[in-house]
Motif scaffolding. Sequence first.
Motif, PDB file in Angstrom:
ATOM      1  N   GLY A 185       0.818  -1.208   0.000  1.00 51.68           N
ATOM      2  CA  GLY A 185       0.000   0.000   0.000  1.00 51.68           C
ATOM      3  C   GLY A 185       0.848   1.253   0.000  1.00 51.68           C
ATOM      4  N   ALA A 186       0.198   2.366  -0.263  1.00 49.61           N
ATOM      5  CA  ALA A 186       0.850   3.679  -0.279  1.00 49.61           C
ATOM      6  C   ALA A 186      -0.209   4.725   0.052  1.00 49.61           C
ATOM      7  CB  ALA A 186       1.500   3.948  -1.635  1.00 49.61           C
ATOM      8  N   THR A 187       0.212   5.980   0.167  1.00 48.51           N
ATOM      9  CA  THR A 187      -0.697   7.057   0.545  1.00 48.51           C
ATOM     10  C   THR A 187      -1.787   7.241  -0.512  1.00 48.51           C
ATOM     11  OG1 THR A 187       1.178   8.160   1.576  1.00 48.51           O
ATOM     12  CG2 THR A 187      -0.822   9.453   1.266  1.00 48.51           C
ATOM     13  N   MET A 188      -3.037   7.173  -0.091  1.00 52.97           N
ATOM     14  CA  MET A 188      -4.147   7.298  -1.028  1.00 52.97           C
ATOM     15  C   MET A 188      -4.917   8.608  -0.876  1.00 52.97           C
ATOM     16  SD  MET A 188      -4.324   4.797  -3.152  1.00 52.97           S
ATOM     17  CE  MET A 188      -2.992   3.609  -3.356  1.00 52.97           C
ATOM     18  N   ASN A 189      -4.715   9.338   0.206  1.00 55.50           N
ATOM     19  CA  ASN A 189      -5.488  10.571   0.412  1.00 55.50           C
ATOM     20  C   ASN A 189      -4.699  11.826   0.053  1.00 55.50           C
ATOM     21  OD1 ASN A 189      -3.654  10.705   2.491  1.00 55.50           O
ATOM     22  ND2 ASN A 189      -5.165  10.924   4.131  1.00 55.50           N
ATOM     23  N   SER A 190      -3.623  11.663  -0.707  1.00 58.57           N
ATOM     24  CA  SER A 190      -2.752  12.789  -1.065  1.00 58.57           C
ATOM     25  C   SER A 190      -3.083  13.394  -2.421  1.00 58.57           C
ATOM     26  CB  SER A 190      -1.297  12.324  -1.077  1.00 58.57           C
ATOM     27  OG  SER A 190      -1.122  11.310  -2.059  1.00 58.57           O
ATOM     28  N   GLY A 191      -3.972  12.751  -3.172  1.00 60.21           N
ATOM     29  CA  GLY A 191      -4.295  13.229  -4.507  1.00 60.21           C
ATOM     30  C   GLY A 191      -3.323  12.764  -5.570  1.00 60.21           C
ATOM     31  N   LYS A 192      -2.393  11.891  -5.223  1.00 60.87           N
ATOM     32  CA  LYS A 192      -1.435  11.402  -6.222  1.00 60.87           C
ATOM     33  C   LYS A 192      -2.153  10.609  -7.307  1.00 60.87           C
ATOM     34  CE  LYS A 192       2.592  11.205  -3.164  1.00 60.87           C
ATOM     35  NZ  LYS A 192       3.670  10.373  -2.585  1.00 60.87           N
ATOM     36  N   ASP A 193      -1.682  10.782  -8.536  1.00 63.44           N
ATOM     37  CA  ASP A 193      -2.280  10.095  -9.676  1.00 63.44           C
ATOM     38  C   ASP A 193      -1.491   8.829  -9.947  1.00 63.44           C
ATOM     39  OD1 ASP A 193      -3.357   9.199 -12.028  1.00 63.44           O
ATOM     40  OD2 ASP A 193      -3.053  11.058 -13.149  1.00 63.44           O
ATOM     41  N   TYR A 194      -2.008   7.710  -9.480  1.00 64.60           N
ATOM     42  CA  TYR A 194      -1.315   6.443  -9.667  1.00 64.60           C
ATOM     43  C   TYR A 194      -1.563   5.844 -11.049  1.00 64.60           C
ATOM     44  CZ  TYR A 194      -0.255   6.594  -4.709  1.00 64.60           C
ATOM     45  OH  TYR A 194       0.239   6.968  -3.468  1.00 64.60           O
ATOM     46  N   GLN A 195      -2.427   6.461 -11.827  1.00 62.81           N
ATOM     47  CA  GLN A 195      -2.682   5.960 -13.173  1.00 62.81           C
ATOM     48  C   GLN A 195      -1.729   6.584 -14.186  1.00 62.81           C
ATOM     49  OE1 GLN A 195      -6.792   6.079 -14.279  1.00 62.81           O
ATOM     50  NE2 GLN A 195      -6.429   5.511 -16.401  1.00 62.81           N
ATOM     51  N   ASN A 196      -1.516   7.893 -14.083  1.00 58.86           N
ATOM     52  CA  ASN A 196      -0.698   8.582 -15.083  1.00 58.86           C
ATOM     53  C   ASN A 196       0.342   9.516 -14.475  1.00 58.86           C
ATOM     54  OD1 ASN A 196      -2.183   7.620 -17.501  1.00 58.86           O
ATOM     55  ND2 ASN A 196      -3.875   8.776 -16.603  1.00 58.86           N
ATOM     56  N   GLY A 197       0.540   9.459 -13.164  1.00 62.72           N
ATOM     57  CA  GLY A 197       1.429  10.392 -12.493  1.00 62.72           C
ATOM     58  C   GLY A 197       2.899  10.168 -12.790  1.00 62.72           C
ATOM     59  N   ASN A 198       3.702  11.142 -12.437  1.00 66.66           N
ATOM     60  CA  ASN A 198       5.137  11.108 -12.687  1.00 66.66           C
ATOM     61  C   ASN A 198       5.807  10.067 -11.790  1.00 66.66           C
ATOM     62  OD1 ASN A 198       7.917  11.644 -12.905  1.00 66.66           O
ATOM     63  ND2 ASN A 198       7.525  13.788 -13.371  1.00 66.66           N
TER      64      ASN A 198
END
Length: 352
Positions: free
Chosen positions: A273-286
């Motif tokens: 798992g990783a941080t999910m409430n940060s708004g990070k885009d795990y689909q297309n993020g850097n």
Amino acid sequence: MFTRSLILCSRLLMYSLSFCCLLVVASCSPTSDKDSIPQPLSSQSTRTVAAGISGLNWADGRDNFVDGWVIPSGLASGDSYSVVAAKTEAVLNGFSAKVSGVNTIRIPINPPSVINSSVWWGRYKGVVDKATSKGWKVIIGCWEGASSKDGKIDNTTDFWSMWNTITSDYQANGNVYFEPFNEPHGYTLSQLTTIYADFLSRYPTVPKGRIILDGQGYSEDVKGVGADTRFNGCLLGLHNYAYWSTHSASGWQTDWRNRIGSYGSRTVITEFGATMNSGKDYQNGNQSDNEIAYIVATSDVCRNDGIASVYWPGLRDGDSYSLLTRGGSGTNITISTVSPSGVFRLRYGWGL
């Protein structure tokens, strides 16, 4: 006839040249270091994972390391069996609606929740009974208490008494899986395998294919346990987290595969798992972001290598890693998505 044949040959030559040009263009198309866009599995693809498990952890808001009863988020110590079952129904329906394809929950257990005239086990069984009646798989894993957290069984007499009760109640239920001990980092490999051999000896009628033996350390490497022929046929539990290290996406893929070795067909990643409430885009993020690189790599390894996975946590109150959150009250529990891109990546890893 000759003229028509000549025209046909000319057309075939023209089509062939056009197709070759398309291939050259495609092979020369630029690629990016960013996340490769996931593509659906072809209709010809086959994908088999250990026990067909695609799951979510349902965890206690205090974490599963507690000295008393373990109580997954949304349940309460005063709940009756029927209330626990009704709440479980609502939670699982929410899981299915928000994470299509999920078929497994992993829940905690510990000796205080089961033995010493504990009333909680009789109520808590409502989770297992409701889930399995709906066709879900349930992994029951043992956690140590909060006051120790040394990676060792707190009290061996209580430990075996607990498993005597649990296996007696559920060994005949093909959808229930038994995980003897979570994150056994207090033991050497030899000590750990001795405990596992004892488990198999005490419960010979429990099918090996429904026993999940955690890897050495913080369940961080399955190769040592997997190589022990006494455990052939048992599943292997693996954990790995982004905060343990820093890698590129390809580096994380290597990291995972080093921990799995040749035991992928038996491995269940019971926590990642990783941080999910940060708004990070795990689909297309850097992917220069370590958590994004980690989630991308995890989903790619699960999908491409056919590794079963259970995300940590699917639901845990107050946890920044929680993929989902709950609302409502009483038995009217509602489930909401915290990170749509996290859900996307989890399902992609499941081959969906």
